[in-house]
Design a protein around this motif. Sequence first.
Motif, PDB file in Angstrom:
ATOM      1  N   ALA A  47      54.555  16.224  62.731  1.00 22.81           N
ATOM      2  CA  ALA A  47      55.781  15.675  62.130  1.00 22.81           C
ATOM      3  C   ALA A  47      55.685  15.685  60.608  1.00 22.81           C
ATOM      4  CB  ALA A  47      56.025  14.253  62.634  1.00 22.81           C
ATOM      5  N   ALA A  48      54.511  15.339  60.085  1.00 25.96           N
ATOM      6  CA  ALA A  48      54.344  15.279  58.625  1.00 25.96           C
ATOM      7  C   ALA A  48      54.410  16.687  58.027  1.00 25.96           C
ATOM      8  CB  ALA A  48      53.023  14.603  58.272  1.00 25.96           C
ATOM      9  N   LYS A  49      53.851  17.664  58.739  1.00 28.73           N
ATOM     10  CA  LYS A  49      53.880  19.045  58.205  1.00 28.73           C
ATOM     11  C   LYS A  49      55.302  19.585  58.214  1.00 28.73           C
ATOM     12  CE  LYS A  49      49.310  20.113  57.868  1.00 28.73           C
ATOM     13  NZ  LYS A  49      48.042  20.430  58.436  1.00 28.73           N
ATOM     14  N   ALA A  50      56.074  19.189  59.254  1.00 28.91           N
ATOM     15  CA  ALA A  50      57.465  19.654  59.330  1.00 28.91           C
ATOM     16  C   ALA A  50      58.371  18.895  58.346  1.00 28.91           C
ATOM     17  CB  ALA A  50      57.992  19.473  60.748  1.00 28.91           C
ATOM     18  N   ASN A  51      57.902  17.742  57.877  1.00 31.18           N
ATOM     19  CA  ASN A  51      58.705  16.901  56.970  1.00 31.18           C
ATOM     20  C   ASN A  51      57.831  16.477  55.802  1.00 31.18           C
ATOM     21  OD1 ASN A  51      61.328  16.217  58.658  1.00 31.18           O
ATOM     22  ND2 ASN A  51      59.582  16.133  60.050  1.00 31.18           N
ATOM     23  N   PRO A  52      57.572  17.417  54.874  1.00 28.99           N
ATOM     24  CA  PRO A  52      56.581  17.130  53.825  1.00 28.99           C
ATOM     25  C   PRO A  52      56.970  16.007  52.865  1.00 28.99           C
ATOM     26  CG  PRO A  52      57.531  19.350  53.581  1.00 28.99           C
ATOM     27  CD  PRO A  52      58.085  18.783  54.838  1.00 28.99           C
ATOM     28  N   THR A  53      58.221  15.550  52.909  1.00 28.33           N
ATOM     29  CA  THR A  53      58.579  14.439  52.007  1.00 28.33           C
ATOM     30  C   THR A  53      58.340  13.073  52.656  1.00 28.33           C
ATOM     31  OG1 THR A  53      60.893  14.564  52.704  1.00 28.33           O
ATOM     32  CG2 THR A  53      60.298  15.773  50.700  1.00 28.33           C
ATOM     33  N   ALA A  54      57.882  13.065  53.918  1.00 30.12           N
ATOM     34  CA  ALA A  54      57.604  11.769  54.567  1.00 30.12           C
ATOM     35  C   ALA A  54      56.482  11.049  53.822  1.00 30.12           C
ATOM     36  CB  ALA A  54      57.230  11.981  56.023  1.00 30.12           C
ATOM     37  N   LYS A  55      56.639   9.743  53.645  1.00 32.52           N
ATOM     38  CA  LYS A  55      55.654   8.970  52.860  1.00 32.52           C
ATOM     39  C   LYS A  55      54.807   8.053  53.741  1.00 32.52           C
ATOM     40  CE  LYS A  55      56.543  10.162  48.609  1.00 32.52           C
ATOM     41  NZ  LYS A  55      57.828  10.690  48.501  1.00 32.52           N
ATOM     42  N   LEU A  56      55.323   7.734  54.943  1.00 30.63           N
ATOM     43  CA  LEU A  56      54.679   6.708  55.775  1.00 30.63           C
ATOM     44  C   LEU A  56      54.809   7.105  57.238  1.00 30.63           C
ATOM     45  CD1 LEU A  56      53.637   3.722  56.324  1.00 30.63           C
ATOM     46  CD2 LEU A  56      56.038   3.013  56.212  1.00 30.63           C
ATOM     47  N   ALA A  57      53.739   6.882  58.002  1.00 31.79           N
ATOM     48  CA  ALA A  57      53.816   7.060  59.463  1.00 31.79           C
ATOM     49  C   ALA A  57      53.425   5.740  60.119  1.00 31.79           C
ATOM     50  CB  ALA A  57      52.881   8.166  59.918  1.00 31.79           C
ATOM     51  N   ILE A  58      54.110   5.419  61.227  1.00 37.65           N
ATOM     52  CA  ILE A  58      53.846   4.140  61.903  1.00 37.65           C
ATOM     53  C   ILE A  58      53.600   4.404  63.398  1.00 37.65           C
ATOM     54  CG2 ILE A  58      54.634   1.773  62.219  1.00 37.65           C
ATOM     55  CD1 ILE A  58      56.768   2.305  60.075  1.00 37.65           C
ATOM     56  N   LEU A  59      52.581   3.741  63.946  1.00 38.53           N
ATOM     57  CA  LEU A  59      52.171   3.909  65.348  1.00 38.53           C
ATOM     58  C   LEU A  59      52.451   2.615  66.130  1.00 38.53           C
ATOM     59  CD1 LEU A  59      48.652   5.548  64.725  1.00 38.53           C
ATOM     60  CD2 LEU A  59      50.905   6.635  64.725  1.00 38.53           C
ATOM     61  N   PRO A  60      52.355   2.675  67.461  1.00 38.39           N
ATOM     62  CA  PRO A  60      52.645   1.489  68.289  1.00 38.39           C
ATOM     63  C   PRO A  60      51.516   0.447  68.327  1.00 38.39           C
ATOM     64  CG  PRO A  60      52.914   3.544  69.543  1.00 38.39           C
ATOM     65  CD  PRO A  60      52.180   3.891  68.276  1.00 38.39           C
ATOM     66  N   GLU A  61      51.865  -0.715  68.871  1.00 44.26           N
ATOM     67  CA  GLU A  61      50.858  -1.752  69.150  1.00 44.26           C
ATOM     68  C   GLU A  61      49.848  -1.214  70.176  1.00 44.26           C
ATOM     69  OE1 GLU A  61      52.304  -5.244  71.263  1.00 44.26           O
ATOM     70  OE2 GLU A  61      50.641  -6.462  70.535  1.00 44.26           O
ATOM     71  N   SER A  62      48.596  -1.599  70.022  1.00 40.87           N
ATOM     72  CA  SER A  62      47.538  -1.263  70.991  1.00 40.87           C
ATOM     73  C   SER A  62      47.583   0.225  71.324  1.00 40.87           C
ATOM     74  CB  SER A  62      47.736  -2.121  72.258  1.00 40.87           C
ATOM     75  OG  SER A  62      46.590  -2.081  73.063  1.00 40.87           O
ATOM     76  N   PHE A  63      47.652   1.051  70.276  1.00 43.01           N
ATOM     77  CA  PHE A  63      47.983   2.454  70.510  1.00 43.01           C
ATOM     78  C   PHE A  63      46.833   3.256  71.115  1.00 43.01           C
ATOM     79  CE2 PHE A  63      45.824   3.478  66.549  1.00 43.01           C
ATOM     80  CZ  PHE A  63      45.481   4.815  66.673  1.00 43.01           C
ATOM     81  N   ASN A  64      45.598   2.674  71.071  1.00 45.39           N
ATOM     82  CA  ASN A  64      44.463   3.400  71.658  1.00 45.39           C
ATOM     83  C   ASN A  64      43.864   2.663  72.854  1.00 45.39           C
ATOM     84  OD1 ASN A  64      43.167   1.253  70.530  1.00 45.39           O
ATOM     85  ND2 ASN A  64      41.729   2.452  69.297  1.00 45.39           N
ATOM     86  N   CYS A  65      44.595   1.659  73.366  1.00 42.58           N
ATOM     87  CA  CYS A  65      44.041   0.795  74.426  1.00 42.58           C
ATOM     88  C   CYS A  65      45.176   0.405  75.381  1.00 42.58           C
ATOM     89  CB  CYS A  65      43.459  -0.461  73.753  1.00 42.58           C
ATOM     90  SG  CYS A  65      43.152  -1.852  74.841  1.00 42.58           S
ATOM     91  N   PRO A  66      45.041   0.638  76.680  1.00 38.36           N
ATOM     92  CA  PRO A  66      46.096   0.208  77.599  1.00 38.36           C
ATOM     93  C   PRO A  66      46.362  -1.286  77.405  1.00 38.36           C
ATOM     94  CG  PRO A  66      44.429   1.493  78.750  1.00 38.36           C
ATOM     95  CD  PRO A  66      43.885   1.220  77.369  1.00 38.36           C
TER      96      PRO A  66
END
Length: 287
Positions: free
Chosen positions: A35-54
């Motif tokens: 997503a960042a490579k396709a949108n090089p002006t993006a400044k921030l990325a946000i992930l979900p809660e507990s994103f690496n743990c069920p």
Amino acid sequence: MSRKANVIKVIIAQMPVGHNKEATVAHTLGEVRKAAKANPTAKLAILPESFNCPYGPEHFRKYSESVPNGPTCKALSNLAKELKIYIIGGSIMELDDNKVYNTSTIWGPSGEFIGRHRKIHLFAVDIRKENLGGCTFSEFTELTAGKDITTFEIEGRKFGVGVCHDIRFDELAKIYRMEGTEAMIYPAAFCVCQGPMHLKMLQQARAIDNGMFVGTVCCARDPTPEYVAWGHSMIVDPWGQTIAEAGEKEEVMMVDFDFTKVDEFRKQIPIFNQRRTDLYSLVYKKN
Ligand SMILES: NC(=O)CCC(=O)C(=O)O
């Protein structure tokens, strides 16, 4: 003083959470990279809660790791540096002094650790609703609550971070407002019971109360576990309008946070200055 940005482009990554932690992290960060490579002006990325743990108390300690030096943090730091963006790393289970916290980590464009937000309001409910199934859940058996608020700036605009259930507490959002926050971000994992009932309304309430953006970034739906996530990551602007909403599946959205809306709302509806602090007050007891 440097000029404030009018618009900040943000990557919202609503991602599935599997049982293989390394594979989940690799998949999520890979999608952010695309997503960042396709949108090089993006400044921030946000992930979900507990994103690496069920999302379940039985998993929290097993998946926990140290912050900021554990393997997931290293991967977040490396990605932020590679893409030269800020990342709000959803949340992970943080192990510190044998206690486990539900912690959001924040990374800067040089890969630097900017800060952490340990979920302040642990989640516990016992809801029975016809048609919606109900929800019984408690984080209290496994997790320790945080005590501090967490803010950081991108191009002169102040972001605040809470985790999921923190959104229900209007006092917390008001304290962030008192600290100058213009966008509140809550990595989240609302379930199929409360999600459809409350998620949008909570975001609209916090946004209008405080004249700020309110964003939730949620896990994608997996219908198999006991706790079924609602999905529907959402960004609400200061006027209470929903400017982006995901469905229930894995989805990456690009959203422009137009901060001139914050400036306009606060000028045109100056409720913050109309508060009767001679009659009442709210105090942040900083630790
Ligand atoms: N993960 C959470 O904190 C869930 C919060 C939630 O569903 C609620 O109703 O509050």
